[in-house]
Design an enzyme around this catalytic site. Sequence first.
Site, short mmCIF file in Angstrom:
data_model
loop_
_atom_site.label_atom_id
_atom_site.label_comp_id
_atom_site.label_asym_id
_atom_site.label_seq_id
_atom_site.Cartn_x
_atom_site.Cartn_y
_atom_site.Cartn_z
N LYS A 115 31.70 -19.04 -69.35
CA LYS A 115 30.91 -20.18 -69.86
C LYS A 115 31.33 -21.49 -69.21
O LYS A 115 30.50 -22.39 -69.03
CB LYS A 115 31.05 -20.29 -71.38
CG LYS A 115 30.30 -19.18 -72.11
CD LYS A 115 29.99 -19.54 -73.54
CE LYS A 115 29.01 -18.52 -74.11
NZ LYS A 115 28.67 -18.75 -75.49
N LYS A 208 24.27 -10.00 -69.50
CA LYS A 208 24.04 -9.87 -70.95
C LYS A 208 22.79 -10.65 -71.37
O LYS A 208 22.58 -11.77 -70.88
CB LYS A 208 25.27 -10.43 -71.67
CG LYS A 208 25.33 -10.17 -73.14
CD LYS A 208 26.54 -10.85 -73.76
CE LYS A 208 26.27 -12.31 -74.06
NZ LYS A 208 26.82 -12.82 -75.31
N LYS A 211 21.18 -16.16 -75.50
CA LYS A 211 20.34 -17.30 -75.95
C LYS A 211 20.29 -18.38 -74.89
O LYS A 211 19.32 -19.09 -74.75
CB LYS A 211 20.92 -17.94 -77.20
CG LYS A 211 20.98 -17.09 -78.41
CD LYS A 211 21.37 -17.98 -79.59
CE LYS A 211 22.22 -17.23 -80.58
NZ LYS A 211 23.63 -17.22 -80.25
N1 AQP Z 1 23.28 -9.09 -75.40
C1 AQP Z 1 23.91 -8.74 -76.50
N2 AQP Z 1 24.04 -7.43 -76.82
C2 AQP Z 1 24.69 -7.05 -77.96
N3 AQP Z 1 25.21 -7.93 -78.84
C3 AQP Z 1 25.09 -9.25 -78.55
N4 AQP Z 1 25.48 -10.35 -79.20
C4 AQP Z 1 25.11 -11.45 -78.50
N5 AQP Z 1 24.47 -11.08 -77.38
C5 AQP Z 1 24.45 -9.73 -77.39
C6 AQP Z 1 26.18 -10.34 -80.47
O1 AQP Z 1 25.49 -11.21 -81.35
C7 AQP Z 1 26.42 -11.85 -82.21
C8 AQP Z 1 26.20 -13.33 -82.22
O2 AQP Z 1 26.45 -13.89 -80.96
P1 AQP Z 1 26.65 -15.46 -80.86
O3 AQP Z 1 25.45 -16.14 -81.31
O4 AQP Z 1 27.88 -15.88 -81.56
O5 AQP Z 1 26.94 -15.82 -79.39
P2 AQP Z 1 27.05 -15.04 -78.10
O6 AQP Z 1 27.80 -13.77 -78.25
O7 AQP Z 1 27.62 -15.93 -77.09
O8 AQP Z 1 25.52 -14.74 -77.88
P3 AQP Z 1 24.57 -15.39 -76.88
O9 AQP Z 1 23.20 -15.00 -77.26
O10 AQP Z 1 25.01 -15.03 -75.51
O11 AQP Z 1 24.70 -16.96 -77.14
P4 AQP Z 1 24.97 -18.10 -76.13
O12 AQP Z 1 23.98 -17.93 -75.05
O13 AQP Z 1 24.76 -19.35 -76.93
O14 AQP Z 1 26.38 -17.95 -75.65
C9 AQP Z 1 27.82 -11.45 -81.73
O15 AQP Z 1 28.28 -10.42 -82.56
C10 AQP Z 1 27.58 -10.95 -80.35
O16 AQP Z 1 28.51 -9.95 -79.97
#
Ligand code: AQP
Length: 346
Positions: A115, A208, A211
Amino acid sequence: MATIVPRVFSGMQPTGNLHLGNYLGAMINWIHMQDTHECIYCVVDMHAITVWQDPKELRRAILDVTAAYLACGLDPRKSIIFNQSQVAEHAELAWILGCVARIGWLNRMTQFKEKAGKDKEAASVGLYTYPVLMAADIVGYRATHVPVGEDQKQHLELARDIANKFNLDYADAIKAAGFADGVFLVPPEPYITGPATRVMSLRDGTKKMSKSDPSDLSRLNLTDDADTIARKVRKAKTDTEPLPTAAEGLKGRPEADNLTGIYAALAGESVDKVLAQYGGGQFSVFKNALADLAVAKLGPVGEETKRLQADPAYVERVLREGSERARAIAAPIMRQAREIVGFIVS
Ligand code: AQP
């Protein structure tokens, strides 16, 4: 006093729309665990601001993510649903745990490296210490199980290390406080299970689904309408070969692997069963079937999310009541933590 109650804690960041990865990787387990565990589900707004957020957008995103939680099937009568910043104990415990965690441990966190990108000096301190706050979120409730996607495994291991080190550093004070087994902070168990613990981008099967990916085509948002879902699935990247007839044929084919994994997870079937039906055939036929399935599964969630978004007073009430219930658990644990480290608690 030292009884450990089986308790679930997990959260998602209000940094944008929830997507299929959040749903299949975490939410599906959250929903099921409501019937078997005491569950605490948090909208982790303090984590969101580790990267700058527009305040108006953030406020809306907190309500939107809460609406999505409810639309997916989280039930405030069964689970505590709240936003992190309304329970100050998270931040307070994070400070103490930040004094227990070692810089070397944080330096190994791969999510920070990803990140922060190339210019690590320009990243916020909050982004760097994010896993310490995450540890506080969990151990501050003495939670035993944390249902998350695969990407959070390393952070959960760190949370266990921090809890164990705290228990060792303060072993005498912990025993004196009545924890005969020496376990004040409970090392949480990751619960990473299900058919799609790592859902990949629709545009690049090696990345992955996220968001924060600038391309909206890379993900299926829970609020996408039927046409948008169908368009994104049709445009999903694939290779030129037809689908294989068995799962081993997916090796080295990340996009085909991802799409069949998504289908299997949504249908509740094995990948082999999906390939027995669609293997050998054209991707276009499979994509049409996947689009129909995704619309059938996500469509009702999107509709209900939109209905709840139109009722912010109700969603705010859920958060307010949930925060009170969360605080009632966290406050006495925080008070003990203060005493254990030697602060004067009046
Ligand atoms: N691609 C994914 N596959 C499986 N699980 C996922 N999670 C996120 N992306 C995937 C799981 O969703 C939960 C919440 O995630 P988060 O909102 O805390 O942030 P993150 O893991 O960083 O998800 P994003 O979507 O990638 O957000 P951004 O882009 O803001 O960093 C967690 O349990 C995560 O494992």
